[in-house]
Structure formats: structure tokens, C-alpha cells
Design a protein around this motif. Structure first.
Motif, mmCIF file in Angstrom:
data_model
loop_
_atom_site.group_PDB
_atom_site.id
_atom_site.type_symbol
_atom_site.label_atom_id
_atom_site.label_comp_id
_atom_site.label_asym_id
_atom_site.label_seq_id
_atom_site.Cartn_x
_atom_site.Cartn_y
_atom_site.Cartn_z
ATOM 1 N N THR A 1 27.206 5.407 102.638
ATOM 2 C CA THR A 1 28.290 5.544 101.661
ATOM 3 C C THR A 1 27.823 5.100 100.277
ATOM 4 O OG1 THR A 1 29.968 5.150 103.371
ATOM 5 C CG2 THR A 1 30.633 4.833 101.087
ATOM 6 N N LYS A 2 27.115 3.971 100.233
ATOM 7 C CA LYS A 2 26.597 3.477 98.964
ATOM 8 C C LYS A 2 25.500 4.384 98.424
ATOM 9 C CE LYS A 2 24.611 -0.646 96.774
ATOM 10 N NZ LYS A 2 24.112 -2.024 97.001
ATOM 11 N N ALA A 3 24.711 4.962 99.317
ATOM 12 C CA ALA A 3 23.629 5.858 98.892
ATOM 13 C C ALA A 3 24.182 7.062 98.140
ATOM 14 C CB ALA A 3 22.824 6.313 100.101
ATOM 15 N N VAL A 4 25.268 7.640 98.639
ATOM 16 C CA VAL A 4 25.879 8.789 97.974
ATOM 17 C C VAL A 4 26.448 8.381 96.615
ATOM 18 C CG1 VAL A 4 27.689 10.548 98.141
ATOM 19 C CG2 VAL A 4 26.397 9.898 100.187
ATOM 20 N N LYS A 5 26.999 7.185 96.539
ATOM 21 C CA LYS A 5 27.539 6.700 95.261
ATOM 22 C C LYS A 5 26.420 6.461 94.256
ATOM 23 C CE LYS A 5 31.749 4.616 97.123
ATOM 24 N NZ LYS A 5 32.539 3.372 97.339
ATOM 25 N N ILE A 6 25.249 6.013 94.734
ATOM 26 C CA ILE A 6 24.103 5.816 93.842
ATOM 27 C C ILE A 6 23.722 7.138 93.175
ATOM 28 C CG2 ILE A 6 21.622 5.320 93.818
ATOM 29 C CD1 ILE A 6 22.120 3.186 95.938
ATOM 30 N N LEU A 7 23.822 8.233 93.949
ATOM 31 C CA LEU A 7 23.470 9.548 93.423
ATOM 32 C C LEU A 7 24.572 10.145 92.564
ATOM 33 C CD1 LEU A 7 21.843 11.045 96.654
ATOM 34 C CD2 LEU A 7 20.673 10.153 94.635
ATOM 35 N N LYS A 8 25.727 9.422 92.493
ATOM 36 C CA LYS A 8 26.875 9.897 91.717
ATOM 37 C C LYS A 8 27.410 11.232 92.232
ATOM 38 C CE LYS A 8 25.926 7.453 87.376
ATOM 39 N NZ LYS A 8 24.993 6.491 87.968
ATOM 40 N N TRP A 9 27.285 11.443 93.542
ATOM 41 C CA TRP A 9 27.888 12.599 94.178
ATOM 42 C C TRP A 9 29.265 12.208 94.703
ATOM 43 C CZ3 TRP A 9 23.194 14.165 97.741
ATOM 44 C CH2 TRP A 9 22.180 14.713 96.936
ATOM 45 N N THR A 10 30.148 13.181 94.850
ATOM 46 C CA THR A 10 31.449 12.929 95.461
ATOM 47 C C THR A 10 31.246 12.715 96.956
ATOM 48 O OG1 THR A 10 32.588 14.293 93.825
ATOM 49 C CG2 THR A 10 33.753 13.852 95.890
ATOM 50 N N ARG B 1 35.057 24.656 96.101
ATOM 51 C CA ARG B 1 36.007 23.843 96.848
ATOM 52 C C ARG B 1 36.072 24.212 98.332
ATOM 53 N NH1 ARG B 1 35.021 21.489 93.107
ATOM 54 N NH2 ARG B 1 36.371 20.654 91.449
ATOM 55 N N LEU B 2 36.150 25.486 98.628
ATOM 56 C CA LEU B 2 36.283 25.893 100.036
ATOM 57 C C LEU B 2 34.965 25.813 100.811
ATOM 58 C CD1 LEU B 2 38.803 28.883 100.004
ATOM 59 C CD2 LEU B 2 39.216 26.436 100.196
ATOM 60 N N CYS B 3 33.909 25.379 100.153
ATOM 61 C CA CYS B 3 32.635 25.184 100.868
ATOM 62 C C CYS B 3 32.553 23.803 101.511
ATOM 63 C CB CYS B 3 31.452 25.384 99.915
ATOM 64 S SG CYS B 3 31.341 24.140 98.605
ATOM 65 N N ILE B 4 33.542 22.948 101.267
ATOM 66 C CA ILE B 4 33.516 21.566 101.771
ATOM 67 C C ILE B 4 33.945 21.535 103.239
ATOM 68 C CG2 ILE B 4 34.446 19.236 101.481
ATOM 69 C CD1 ILE B 4 34.933 19.962 98.541
ATOM 70 N N VAL B 5 33.136 20.914 104.072
ATOM 71 C CA VAL B 5 33.451 20.788 105.496
ATOM 72 C C VAL B 5 34.136 19.452 105.748
ATOM 73 C CG1 VAL B 5 31.613 22.320 106.265
ATOM 74 C CG2 VAL B 5 31.141 19.890 105.973
ATOM 75 N N ALA B 6 34.819 19.357 106.877
ATOM 76 C CA ALA B 6 35.637 18.175 107.152
ATOM 77 C C ALA B 6 34.853 17.036 107.770
ATOM 78 C CB ALA B 6 36.803 18.549 108.070
ATOM 79 N N ALA C 1 23.488 30.197 95.735
ATOM 80 C CA ALA C 1 24.775 29.495 95.826
ATOM 81 C C ALA C 1 25.070 28.775 94.516
ATOM 82 C CB ALA C 1 24.751 28.500 96.977
ATOM 83 N N THR C 2 26.327 28.815 94.092
ATOM 84 C CA THR C 2 26.731 28.138 92.861
ATOM 85 C C THR C 2 27.224 26.718 93.128
ATOM 86 O OG1 THR C 2 28.953 29.082 93.063
ATOM 87 C CG2 THR C 2 27.349 30.307 91.753
ATOM 88 N N ALA C 3 27.644 26.445 94.366
ATOM 89 C CA ALA C 3 28.124 25.110 94.745
ATOM 90 C C ALA C 3 27.850 24.904 96.227
ATOM 91 C CB ALA C 3 29.612 24.961 94.451
ATOM 92 N N VAL C 4 27.464 23.669 96.594
ATOM 93 C CA VAL C 4 27.146 23.377 97.985
ATOM 94 C C VAL C 4 27.782 22.050 98.404
ATOM 95 C CG1 VAL C 4 24.940 24.606 97.840
ATOM 96 C CG2 VAL C 4 24.997 22.128 97.480
ATOM 97 N N CYS C 5 27.999 21.936 99.704
ATOM 98 C CA CYS C 5 28.429 20.678 100.317
ATOM 99 C C CYS C 5 27.341 20.251 101.289
ATOM 100 C CB CYS C 5 29.759 20.876 101.048
ATOM 101 S SG CYS C 5 30.266 19.474 102.073
ATOM 102 N N LEU C 6 26.932 18.987 101.230
ATOM 103 C CA LEU C 6 25.889 18.473 102.115
ATOM 104 C C LEU C 6 26.489 17.538 103.163
ATOM 105 C CD1 LEU C 6 23.029 17.552 99.582
ATOM 106 C CD2 LEU C 6 23.449 19.737 100.734
ATOM 107 N N GLY D 1 21.852 19.796 91.441
ATOM 108 C CA GLY D 1 22.893 19.956 90.441
ATOM 109 C C GLY D 1 24.081 20.766 90.929
ATOM 110 N N LYS D 2 24.086 21.127 92.207
ATOM 111 C CA LYS D 2 25.155 21.972 92.760
ATOM 112 C C LYS D 2 26.013 21.260 93.793
ATOM 113 C CE LYS D 2 22.155 26.079 92.423
ATOM 114 N NZ LYS D 2 21.574 27.202 93.207
ATOM 115 N N VAL D 3 25.715 19.999 94.090
ATOM 116 C CA VAL D 3 26.423 19.278 95.153
ATOM 117 C C VAL D 3 27.820 18.900 94.685
ATOM 118 C CG1 VAL D 3 26.398 17.269 96.682
ATOM 119 C CG2 VAL D 3 24.245 18.381 96.054
#
Length: 531
Positions: free
Chosen positions: A215-224, A487-492, A136-141, A201-203
Motif C-alpha cells: 500500500t505504501k509502495a503505491v503511494k510512493i509512486l503517487k499512483w491511485t 475508468r472502466l479499465c479498473i478491476v475490482a 492503450a491510453t490508460a491502464v490499471c495494474l 504515465g498511463k496508470v
């Protein structure tokens, strides 16, 4: 074998022949031979049931190691898929059933299943899933936490990506999380899982609930980060329902009465039958799910006349609703209906479409061929999203093969012939010009052309699959296709992570509350990822 083998008669006759001659038999000596001939010409007597059983055991072949292993794997998959307890292999009924299917199969012990078969299946499945995720080139967690009935804390992480132009989802891990749920600890575990699976590096986005720590944990990792839309709707509706809490409490009390009283429940059924209404049992409310409140109110409203009559007949110890309160319930159900429909749809792991001011989600909406410009009400938000998409397409240019001449591509893709034909001076000049033109091509200009051409395409039907559309158009829009996969790998919603715990609750039951967290981890992973 001589005691049961049919040829024993021949041996007995051979022994009795000479004895007749010695004993002075009245007939000639040829009579004995004639008797022997008569015995040999008769059909061989059929063996008895005891003889058949012994012969079957003697002739029966043992099961091959490969076949035994094949059935062992199928058995291990059954435990992971159906959450059956390992002790079932010791149950007499299961053993008899297994023996009737194949008496040669040796059922493994529960210890072998727990300590050998399940771990082996876990490792092989994990390696297979890891190979897919690696491509995969890009992933959503998505991630969530849960506490079991034995007060053990677990954390789950799911991964979503586009695989061969189809949406793929898998569970990366569901593990015991005994540390304090601080932002730093959550971030550390998220990063550990991401690195184990080589996706750190793919998130492109991480979807969670609205809790401050995650929410803060994800910001610490600098992920969207994006909050779970279903959870956001849940908070909105819960807050709105507070204004009618007295009415909701009355409905809850009546519903609890019908679930607690067998007389009341039976009388309600008979009343519904007399009134020609469907026999609908009142639904109870779940505090953590607003839509359960909606379902409770809706069911209560559907059986309004029968409920009013039954509560009066049985003299139930609950406060009846006034006419005004019934009208409030009816109005609330009408207002909540669209929220319920949205929650059900997004819980099916569909995409965001109208979040036009969020960078990632606005680009997702624009790259969905069912919506494009239609997803935006603000022209400025649309222009900004298209500019970001064009810029990304310019950066993420396809491989250099696109800039090569057909002759160069063929030379790289196939073995060169032994003797190459000499190119004339005319065609050499043409090849030089073509190569120079390809080198001078501006990736940004190509990206702009792709975006403009894409927007001019007719909209896809709303019920159609956007990924299938991109699969057919990948050769036309190679740069946009690469941007689309991120982009289209992002779930709601974070529903995929929550669903893991719904199933994990079936593993840890009252009969099975001593199962170790490591075994829960293996079973949860297998259940989510076995095809």
C-alpha cells in the motif's frame, strides 16, 4: 537398385537369349524372341514388403524447414499452455505417438526446447503484447507476491486496459524477487516493470491486497491505490468468524476425521445412500480463504443427519455438535451467502459500482451505462462525480478534426484533385462563418452537453456489456468516451495476479523443483498471454 528393381527380369532374359542359341536349342531361333515377348507382356510382379520399405525410404521427401519450424512452435506452445515437463520429448510413448502422426518430423531435444524454442516464443509473444499495451491510453495494474515450494519469492504484475471497446488483460511480468519486501523495494520493482512496458504515465489505478508495505509502495509512486475488494471482504468475514471459533473447530475436527479415516468415509457414504441423500464428501477448510470455511460449513450442514449418525456408529474420537451449535452453523451459512456471491462475482474481474466516495470508482460507476445515478445514494457524491467527469471531458477534447469543417477533413484525408473548382463569393462567406463558429465552440460547454445527454439515455440492462454500448455511442459522446477508457479499465480485485501464482504452482512441482526462475518467468508469461 538392380537387385530389387522389377526390370531386372528384362536384363536376365536378354542375357539368356543368345546362350540358348549357342547351346543348340531344339526350336527355331524365333522361339527365344517369342519367349522374350511373352515375358514383357506379363504384368510386373509386385515388390515384396522389404522391397516396398526400401522404395518408400528412397522416394520419401524430407520435411521442409518451414514445416519443421511450424511444428516446433506448436510443441513449444504445448509446454507453455499445459505446463508439461520438457523431458516428455524423451519419453518412448511420446516419441512413438509423434512418429505415428508424422514420421518425417524430428523431435527437438529438451535442451533445444529450453534454450531455444521457449525463449524465441517468449520474445515474439512479448513483442506482440507490448505492441497492444503501447496503444492503450490508460491502464490499471494489479500486483502480488508469492513464495514457491522451494522458497523462491516471485512478484507478478498484470495490466488491464480497454482495447477496441473490449476489456483486455495481460501479464506484464512474473519474476524472482529476492530483496526484502520493503515499500521502497516494491515501489522500485513496480516502476521498473511499468517503464519497461512504457505505461508508467498511463496508470490510473493500482489494485493490491491490504498489506501495509505494498500500500505504501503505491503511494510512493503517487499512483491511485485501491485495496482488493475480495481481500477486504476476506478480512471482514474472518474477523466475524472468530466469535464462533469453538464451533468451527469442532466442524474442522469432524471433517479431518472423515478425510483421515477410510472406515469413517465409507460408512458416511453408505449412510447417505441409505437415507436417500446425495453422496457428498465433507470439504476441508483453507486458512487463507474465508469462503472455504463457508463451503465447509455449508457441506457439513447439507449432510447433517448422515454425519450425526455416522459419528455415533463408528464412535469417532471427535466432539459432536450440540443442537444449539447446529443452529449457529445454519445461521452463519445464511449470513455468509451474500458475501460469497459478492466474492465470486468480483473475482470474475468486474468493476466497482457503489464506492461513491472514492473519486476514481465513483466516476467509474457514473460512466457505467447500467448504473449512472442509480449507483449513488448520496446526491452530493453524484454531483461531485459528474463535475469531475465534465471537467475531464472538457480537458480531454477530441482531436482538432472535430472543429474542422467537412471540407477541411476531406482535404486532409484524401489527395486534392488536380484542379480545385473556384468557390463562389456566397459560399466563401458561408465557409468563413462556419469556421469561425467552430473556433468559438467552448469545450467545457460541449462537455456539459455530452454529460447531460448521456444521463438522459435509458439505463442499459444489468447483464449487458457496457463497453459495447460505448462502442455504439462513441461518435455521439467523443469526449466522454475518452474519459471512460480511463475508468472502466479498473478491476475490482488483485485476483488476476493471484491467479498467475496458482498456475505457477503447477510449473514448480516435486518432479520439477529445480527449474530456474528465469524459465518460470518465461513459462508463466507465455501461459498467461498466449491466445
Amino acid at each position: 537398385m538392380q537387385t530389387v528393381h522389377p526390370t531386372v527380369k528384362l536384363a536376365e532374359l536378354r542375357q539368356s537369349g543368345p546362350a540358348s542359341d549357342v547351346g543348340g536349342a531344339s526350336g527355331p531361333s524365333t522361339s527365344a524372341a517369342g519367349d522374350v515377348s511373352t515375358q514383357l507382356s506379363r504384368p510386373t510382379p509386385r515388390p515384396t514388403a522389404t522391397q516396398s520399405s526400401i522404395m518408400d525410404q528412397f522416394m520419401q521427401k524430407s520435411m521442409s524447414v518451414a514445416k519443421q519450424g511450424q511444428i516446433d512452435i506448436a510443441l513449444a506452445k504445448m509446454f507453455a499452455t499445459d505446463f508439461q515437463p520438457f523431458s516428455i520429448v524423451e519419453d518412448r510413448g511420446f516419441r512413438n505417438y509423434s512418429k505415428s502422426l508424422n514420421p518425417m518430423y524430428t523431435i527437438p531435444s529438451r535442451k533445444v526446447i529450453s534454450e531455444s524454442l521457449i525463449p524465441q516464443l517468449y520474445e515474439s509473444t512479448r513483442a506482440s503484447v507490448q505492441e497492444r499495451v503501447k496503444k492503450a491510453t490508460a491502464v490499471c495494474l494489479t500486483t502480488d507476491c508469492w513464495t514457491s515450494r522451494v522458497t523462491t519469492n516471485y512478484m507478478s504484475v498484470t495490466c488491464h486496459f480497454i482495447e477496441d471497446f473490449s476489456m483486455s488483460s495481460c501479464l506484464l511480468d512474473c519474476f524472482e524477487f529476492s530483496d526484502r519486501h520493503t515499500s521502497e523495494n516494491l515501489a522500485e520493482e513496480l516502476l521498473r516493470v511499468a517503464k519497461e512496458w512504457d505505461v508508467d504515465g498511463k496508470v490510473v489505478c493500482c489494485v493490491t491486497d491490504n498489506a501495509a508495505n505494498i500500500t505504501k509502495a503505491v503511494k510512493i509512486l503517487k499512483w491511485t491505490h485501491h485495496p482488493c475488494l475480495a481481500h477486504t471482504i476476506n478480512l471482514i468475514v474472518r474477523d466475524a468468524l472468530k466469535v464462533m471459533k469453538p464451533t468451527v473447530d469442532k466442524v474442522k475436527a469432524a471433517v479431518e476425521f472423515f478425510h483421515r479415516s477410510t472406515v469413517g468415509a465409507e460408512k458416511l457414504r453408505s449412510t447417505q445412500c441409505q437415507m436417500g441423500m446425495p453422496e457428498l464428501r465433507p470439504k476441508q477448510d483453507c486458512p487463507t480463504r474465508w469462503n472455504s470455511t463457508f463451503y465447509m460449513l455449508k457441506r457439513f450442514l447439507e449432510s447433517k443427519d448422515a454425519i450425526i449418525s455416522t459419528l455415533a456408529i463408528v464412535n469417532a474420537p471427535v466432539d459432536p455438535l450440540t443442537q444449539e451449535e447446529w443452529e449457529v452453523v445454519e445461521e452463519v451459512c445464511r449470513v455468509l451467502e451474500p458475501f460469497e456471491q459478492v466474492t465470486v462475482e468480483i473475482s470474475g474481474e468486474r468493476k466497482f459500482h457503489r464506492m461513491e466516495y472514492n473519486h476514481v470508482l465513483s466516476e467509474t460507476a457514473a460512466l457505467d451505462p447500467r448504473f449512472k445515478k442509480l449507483a449513488f445514494s448520496d446526491a452530493r457524491a453524484l454531483d461531485e462525480a459528474l463535475q469531475r467527469i465534465t471537467s475531464a471531458a472538457g480537458r480531454d477534447s477530441p482531436s482538432s478534426q472535430l472543429a474542422q469543417t467537412p471540407g477541411q477533413q476531406e482535404a486532409e484525408g484524401a489527395e486534392a484533385p488536380a484542379v480545385l473548382p473556384q468557390t463562389s463569393a456566397v459560399w466563401m462567406l458561408f465557409d468563413e462563418r462556419a469556421t469561425g463558429d467552430a473556433a468559438r465552440r467552448n469545450p467545457s460547454a460541449d462537455a456539459i452537453m455530452e454529460v447531460q445527454s448521456y444521463l438522459e439515455e435509458p439505463l442499459l440492462q444489468r447483464s449487458a456489456d457496457p463497453l459495447s454500448w460505448w462502442k455504439n455511442k462513441a461518435s455521439i459522446y467523443p469526449r466522454l468516451t475518452k474519459v471512460m477508457t480511463g475508468r472502466l479499465c479498473i478491476v475490482a480485485t488483485s485476483v488476476p495476479s493471484e491467479r498467475v501464482f496458482s498456475k505457477t504452482g503447477q510449473i514448480i512441482t516435486e518432479r520439477r523443483n529445480r527449474i530456474s526462475p528465469s524459465k518460470v518467468r518465461e513459462l508463466a508469461f507465455l501461459n498467461a498471454n498466449l491466445s
